[in-house]
Write an enzyme that holds these catalytic residues in place. Structure first.
Site, PDB file in Angstrom:
ATOM      1  N   GLY A 149       0.828  -1.199   0.000  1.00 35.75           N
ATOM      2  CA  GLY A 149       0.000   0.000   0.000  1.00 35.75           C
ATOM      3  C   GLY A 149       0.868   1.256   0.000  1.00 35.75           C
ATOM      4  O   GLY A 149       2.066   1.208   0.297  1.00 35.75           O
ATOM      5  N   CYS A 150       0.252   2.393  -0.338  1.00 31.91           N
ATOM      6  CA  CYS A 150       1.026   3.635  -0.483  1.00 31.91           C
ATOM      7  C   CYS A 150       1.592   4.119   0.857  1.00 31.91           C
ATOM      8  O   CYS A 150       2.790   4.417   0.967  1.00 31.91           O
ATOM      9  CB  CYS A 150       0.166   4.705  -1.140  1.00 31.91           C
ATOM     10  N   TYR A 151       0.754   4.163   1.903  1.00 28.18           N
ATOM     11  CA  TYR A 151       1.270   4.591   3.215  1.00 28.18           C
ATOM     12  C   TYR A 151       2.331   3.606   3.710  1.00 28.18           C
ATOM     13  O   TYR A 151       3.327   4.010   4.321  1.00 28.18           O
ATOM     14  CB  TYR A 151       0.142   4.639   4.243  1.00 28.18           C
TER      15      TYR A 151
END
Ligand SMILES: NC(=O)C1=CN([C@@H]2O[C@H](COP(=O)(O)OP(=O)(O)OC[C@H]3O[C@@H](n4cnc5c(N)ncnc54)[C@H](OP(=O)(O)O)[C@@H]3O)[C@@H](O)[C@H]2O)C=CC1
Ligand SMILES: CC(=O)N[C@@H](CCC(=O)OP(=O)(O)O)C(=O)O
EC number: 1.2.1.38
Length: 345
Positions: A149-151
């Site tokens: 995921g991006c985070y």
């Protein structure tokens, strides 16, 4: 080679298409949509769906795993959470190369997936066959890549050198992460509505964000002493870019020089991760790139290190990292087809 995208009409699917269209090893991109695509006689073409995609007159075909495997070397899923867990089983059974941008195969335990995603999980035997792959720490694994995921990407890249080298107290990790609205996908939600997002800062998912378990699992692989992190996410009133501000107490005797040595050593051979020398990064220096820029500042007064890690959430946080993983899965140079110069304005 020919590759397939499922979910090209979403934000990360569209960015993925623009990368693959310029990728020197890709001859053709085949696009697939829903299982009932074209059921009502409606035929969808990419250039009619995405503004500015002039000349990209490619039909979105009905999702059909056998057809995808017959006509492509690999498939990318850029679909919403809960979709690939329903659609990817045939590829896993056939060991067909998949890069999945969604979170459906990031957590190996079905019960944990259901707890954090509030959706039915993929079968346990399929989850076991997926490889969670932070592309800058790529290790050969199965042919099913679960793209982080991006985070999680910004957080893990910011923490890796300190956790791997045991430089911080593992019980003191605090992450304050912030993202532009494109991170939420194209579907309008209450908090991404212009009136709510503009001129505002909104915290959401406090202590319940679905990236917490994938971050902790990866940190634990690097250092078993990590048990939990304090993690918050905030929606920024801008389109693209993600910043993770990371804080931790250092172990006794650790100083700025030791921290910098660990970061510089870990990322010495990395094309995409840039460790800044005494400064902290802005979002604009990474937007449009597959880079992660990192600043490291130690405060001897509080014995606290602050790490600022910035990425483009749709590139390094999604489509760019997916291509970086794909390149490595296919034995290509990891940098193939990936931009390192920012859009800048
Ligand atoms: N946006 C970001 O910054 C990041 C996103 N991700 C993950 O990547 C994935 C895609 O995200 P994003 O681009 O933001 O999402 P969007 O909501 O913008 O797009 C979702 C895409 O999935 C397609 N889709 C939905 N349901 C189905 C289905 N049943 N069968 C086939 N296709 C389907 C949609 O097609 P249609 O429009 O035709 O319905 C659309 O193309 C998500 O899992 C997201 O969590 C990961 C990291 C960062
Ligand atoms: C701003 C925003 O809403 N961001 C998304 C994260 C995007 C992402 O990485 O999604 P997946 O883990 O589902 O792949 C969120 O917080 O859910």
């Amino acid at each position: 080679m020919d590759v397939a995208i499922v979910g090209v009409t979403g934000y990360s699917g569209t960015v993925l298409y623009t990368l693959l269209a310029k990728h020197p090893a890709i001859d053709q991109i085949n696009l697939y949509g829903h299982q009932d695509e074209g059921k009502d006689g409606e035929v969808r073409y990419l250039d009619q769906l995405i503004p500015g995609f002039h000349g990209q007159h490619i039909r979105i075909q009905k999702f059909d795993p056998q057809q995808i495997m017959a006509n492509n070397t690999a498939v990318f899923f850029a679909t919403s959470a809960g979709v690939s867990s329903q659609l990817a089983g045939d590829f896993i059974d056939a060991d067909f190369p998949v890069v999945d941008l969604s979170g459906d195969y990031r957590l190996p335990d079905p019960a944990e997936y259901e707890k954090w995603y509030h959706k039915p999980a993929a079968p346990a035997e399929h989850l076991q066959k997926a490889t969670y792959s932070l592309a800058d720490f790529y290790q050969p694994g199965t042919s099913y890549i679960a793209n982080p995921g991006c985070y999680a990407t910004a957080t893990l890249l910011g923490l890796a050198p300190m956790v791997q080298n045991d430089l911080i107290d593992p019980d003191t990790i605090v992450v304050d992460a912030k993202s532009g609205t494109s991170g939420a996908g194209k579907k309008l939600t209450g908090i991404t509505h212009f009136t709510e997002a503009s001129d505002n800062l909104q915290l959401y998912g406090l202590n319940t964000h679905k990236h917490i378990p994938e971050i902790v699992a990866q940190l634990k692989k690097w250092n078993d002493a990590v048990n939990a992190i304090q993690f918050s996410t905030t929606l920024l009133p801008l389109t693209t870019g993600l910043m993770a501000s990371i804080y931790a107490k250092v172990k006794p005797g650790v100083d700025q020089a030791q921290l910098m040595a660990a970061f510089n050593q870990d990322y010495a051979d990395s094309t995409f991760v840039n460790v800044l020398d005494g400064t902290t990064p802005d979002l604009k220096e990474v937007v449009g790139t597959n880079n992660c820029d990192i600043g490291v500042v130690y405060n001897p007064v509080t014995q606290t290190v602050m790490v600022i890690s910035v990425i483009d959430n749709l590139m390094k946080g999604a489509a760019g990292q997916a291509v970086q993983n794909f390149n490595q899965l296919m034995g290509l140079a990891e940098t193939t087809g990936l931009p390192t110069l920012p859009a800048f304005v």
